[in-house]
Scaffold this active site. Structure first.
Site, mmCIF file in Angstrom:
data_model
loop_
_atom_site.group_PDB
_atom_site.id
_atom_site.type_symbol
_atom_site.label_atom_id
_atom_site.label_comp_id
_atom_site.label_asym_id
_atom_site.label_seq_id
_atom_site.Cartn_x
_atom_site.Cartn_y
_atom_site.Cartn_z
ATOM 1 N N ASN A 114 -35.065 -38.239 33.136
ATOM 2 C CA ASN A 114 -35.966 -39.294 33.614
ATOM 3 C C ASN A 114 -36.837 -39.796 32.472
ATOM 4 O OD1 ASN A 114 -39.114 -38.988 34.135
ATOM 5 N ND2 ASN A 114 -38.224 -36.924 34.131
ATOM 6 N N PHE A 118 -44.765 -42.316 34.086
ATOM 7 C CA PHE A 118 -45.993 -42.267 34.907
ATOM 8 C C PHE A 118 -46.191 -43.531 35.748
ATOM 9 C CE2 PHE A 118 -48.357 -39.268 31.714
ATOM 10 C CZ PHE A 118 -47.572 -38.215 32.135
ATOM 11 N N SER A 183 -45.579 -34.777 29.079
ATOM 12 C CA SER A 183 -44.468 -35.650 29.462
ATOM 13 C C SER A 183 -43.894 -36.286 28.201
ATOM 14 C CB SER A 183 -44.949 -36.749 30.412
ATOM 15 O OG SER A 183 -43.978 -37.780 30.448
ATOM 16 N N ASN A 185 -42.450 -39.106 28.093
ATOM 17 C CA ASN A 185 -42.231 -40.536 28.314
ATOM 18 C C ASN A 185 -43.437 -41.438 28.124
ATOM 19 O OD1 ASN A 185 -39.494 -40.062 29.049
ATOM 20 N ND2 ASN A 185 -40.253 -39.244 30.979
ATOM 21 N N THR A 186 -44.568 -40.879 27.709
ATOM 22 C CA THR A 186 -45.726 -41.701 27.374
ATOM 23 C C THR A 186 -45.967 -41.521 25.878
ATOM 24 O OG1 THR A 186 -46.718 -41.574 29.558
ATOM 25 C CG2 THR A 186 -48.227 -41.992 27.743
ATOM 26 N N LYS A 226 -50.330 -28.161 31.414
ATOM 27 C CA LYS A 226 -48.857 -28.135 31.492
ATOM 28 C C LYS A 226 -48.257 -28.421 30.124
ATOM 29 C CE LYS A 226 -44.950 -29.807 34.183
ATOM 30 N NZ LYS A 226 -44.558 -30.472 35.428
ATOM 31 N N ASN A 255 -42.645 -28.479 31.210
ATOM 32 C CA ASN A 255 -42.207 -29.836 31.532
ATOM 33 C C ASN A 255 -40.724 -29.986 31.125
ATOM 34 O OD1 ASN A 255 -42.371 -32.690 32.084
ATOM 35 N ND2 ASN A 255 -44.556 -32.533 31.634
HETATM 36 C C1 LIG Z 1 -38.061 -37.566 38.125
HETATM 37 C C2 LIG Z 1 -39.038 -36.637 37.487
HETATM 38 C C3 LIG Z 1 -40.368 -37.007 37.371
HETATM 39 C C4 LIG Z 1 -41.298 -36.138 36.780
HETATM 40 N N1 LIG Z 1 -42.602 -36.516 36.690
HETATM 41 C C5 LIG Z 1 -43.521 -35.622 36.221
HETATM 42 C C6 LIG Z 1 -44.901 -35.959 36.193
HETATM 43 O O1 LIG Z 1 -45.302 -37.037 36.603
HETATM 44 N N2 LIG Z 1 -45.783 -35.025 35.724
HETATM 45 C C7 LIG Z 1 -45.349 -33.800 35.264
HETATM 46 O O2 LIG Z 1 -46.172 -32.978 34.846
HETATM 47 N N3 LIG Z 1 -44.056 -33.462 35.283
HETATM 48 C C8 LIG Z 1 -43.140 -34.341 35.751
HETATM 49 N N4 LIG Z 1 -41.812 -33.987 35.777
HETATM 50 C C9 LIG Z 1 -41.420 -32.646 35.282
HETATM 51 C C10 LIG Z 1 -41.297 -31.653 36.433
HETATM 52 O O3 LIG Z 1 -42.520 -31.458 37.096
HETATM 53 C C11 LIG Z 1 -40.795 -30.293 35.904
HETATM 54 O O4 LIG Z 1 -41.738 -29.766 35.007
HETATM 55 C C12 LIG Z 1 -39.444 -30.407 35.206
HETATM 56 O O5 LIG Z 1 -38.615 -31.341 35.850
HETATM 57 C C13 LIG Z 1 -38.718 -29.058 35.183
HETATM 58 O O6 LIG Z 1 -38.487 -28.580 36.489
HETATM 59 P P1 LIG Z 1 -37.082 -28.756 37.259
HETATM 60 O O7 LIG Z 1 -36.009 -28.272 36.326
HETATM 61 O O8 LIG Z 1 -37.216 -27.932 38.510
HETATM 62 O O9 LIG Z 1 -36.933 -30.207 37.550
HETATM 63 C C14 LIG Z 1 -40.869 -34.868 36.314
HETATM 64 C C15 LIG Z 1 -39.517 -34.507 36.423
HETATM 65 C C16 LIG Z 1 -38.600 -35.373 36.995
HETATM 66 C C17 LIG Z 1 -37.157 -34.944 37.091
#
Ligand SMILES: Cc1cc2nc3c(=O)[nH]c(=O)nc-3n(C[C@H](O)[C@H](O)[C@H](O)COP(=O)(O)O)c2cc1C
Length: 364
Positions: A114, A118, A183, A185-186, A226, A255
């Site tokens: 992804n 944000f 993140s 992406n920012t 985080k 993350n």
């Molecule tokens: C679509 C998507 C959006 C995410 N948005 C955020 C976010 O806004 N803030 C954040 O701290 N992590 C965000 N994450 C990271 C997740 O919270 C998590 O740390 C990461 O995906 C690893 O966990 P997973 O393997 O269970 O997905 C995002 C992940 C995905 C896939």
């Protein structure tokens, strides 16, 4: 089974983000059926109870940030059996995020990429929504975490004020807060993981935390940090030091990764955060390192590639007091949390553990 065989193939026919938004809208209407969902999906077992400092969760499985960025389906998450939920990332100003497409499924790798960036309604709109929810329904059924990110147009030097704005606006509504400095992406967000930047950020947030608590005659809110999995342990040690010295409530690890593409079976060349199965071992290694470095003093929420009870158990044995899932929920479906909680009880029975708290860090 039904989800994986019949529902998921249909959901996966369409664009990933479109499916996600439609699913969330549907879920937001399911609030009325929350009690029915609970009967289907909640596992009640006192052996699953955990605490992280002042926080208590009925079970250790939480919804990770990013799935419900605007808190659209808050009333529904307890129904799927979660012990806690984290909404956001919320930024001070509303923003659209990056151009679409920006969310990609990699079924062959059990992963997502992804680069949403944000996209969210902003702190004021989300505060208003949480206020309305409170006025209508009273306290939420499970603890609510709020993940805070930096508004894209705000420079790193002004980041602290930007986080502070969101923290203050949402202070009354969150049971805990997570400063998301990780993140991918920012632009330049991850600079905030550097010692001096992070120290400044935590210092101002904790000062505000004390001030708001005193003003409201209540307690300070737990503030987590985080981290990204894209650093070496020397840099992680610096973050741990700052987190401890500024009395952070704990660390959320980790993350998504901006790297690791060489591990993928899927041929895809899309920048963004890779999550799911490919980051499982890496995020568990981060959990273990933090646990050992702090001798278990600093609570850890382990996140990254949790699909099954064994995955959650591994993170807990490495030192996580709780876990979160996002990609695993997309691939495993609505019964995922129930299966994880049931499986955790079976694994504790197998190992003769009296409760999940005794398992935390047992194989760090
Ligand atoms: C679509 C998507 C959006 C995410 N948005 C955020 C976010 O806004 N803030 C954040 O701290 N992590 C965000 N994450 C990271 C997740 O919270 C998590 O740390 C990461 O995906 C690893 O966990 P997973 O393997 O269970 O997905 C995002 C992940 C995905 C896939």
């Amino acid at each position: 089974m039904i989800y994986k065989k019949f529902v998921r193939p249909l959901l996966f026919l369409k664009d990933a983000e479109e499916t996600h938004e439609q699913t969330l809208s549907l879920l937001s209407w399911l609030g009325f059926f929350e009690a029915a969902l609970e009967a289907l999906f909640r596992v009640e077992d006192s052996r699953l109870e955990v605490s992280l400092g002042p926080l208590s969760f009925a079970n250790p499985v939480g919804l990770a940030a990013g799935f419900d960025k605007n808190g659209k389906a808050i009333a529904v998450w307890p129904g799927f059996g979660f012990g806690f939920m984290e909404i956001g990332a919320v930024t001070a100003q509303p923003q659209p995020g990056q151009p679409k497409p920006r969310l990609f499924r990699l079924p062959g790798d059990q992963a997502l990429i992804n680069r949403l960036g944000f996209n969210n309604e902003g702190a004021e709109a989300i505060a208003a929504k949480l206020e309305a929810l409170r006025a209508n329904g009273g306290p939420l059924k499970i603890p609510l975490g709020i993940n805070i990110g930096r508004t894209k147009v705000v420079a790193t030097k002004d980041a602290a004020a930007d986080y502070l704005f969101t923290f203050e606006k949402l202070f009354p509504y969150g049971d805990y807060f997570t400063l998301n400095v990780s993140s991918p992406n920012t632009p330049e967000l991850r600079d905030l993981q550097q010692r001096d930047h992070l120290d400044t950020l935590l210092a101002v947030v904790q000062t505000k935390n004390r001030e708001l608590a005193a003003r409201r005659g209540g307690k300070e809110k737990p503030v987590f940090v985080k981290v990204a999995p894209d650093m070496d342990f020397a840099q992680l040690d610096e973050i741990i030091e700052v987190a401890e010295s500024r009395q952070a409530a704990g660390i959320v690890a980790t993350n998504a990764t901006a790297f690791l593409r060489e591990k993928l079976l899927t041929k895809i060349d899309e920048p963004g955060g890779l999550s799911g199965e490919p980051i499982k071992a890496l995020s568990t290694a981060f959990v273990r390192h933090i646990y050992i470095a702090t001798k278990g003093r600093l609570p850890i929420i382990g996140v990254g590639g949790v699909f099954t009870a064994e995955d959650a158990y591994d993170k807990i044995k490495a030192g996580a007091s709780a876990v979160q899932i996002l990609t695993g929920f997309v691939y495993e479906g609505p019964a995922a949390v129930k299966r994880i909680n049931q499986g955790l009880v079976e694994l504790m029975d197998r190992d003769g553990a009296k409760n999940i708290r005794d398992v935390v860090g047992s194989q760090a």
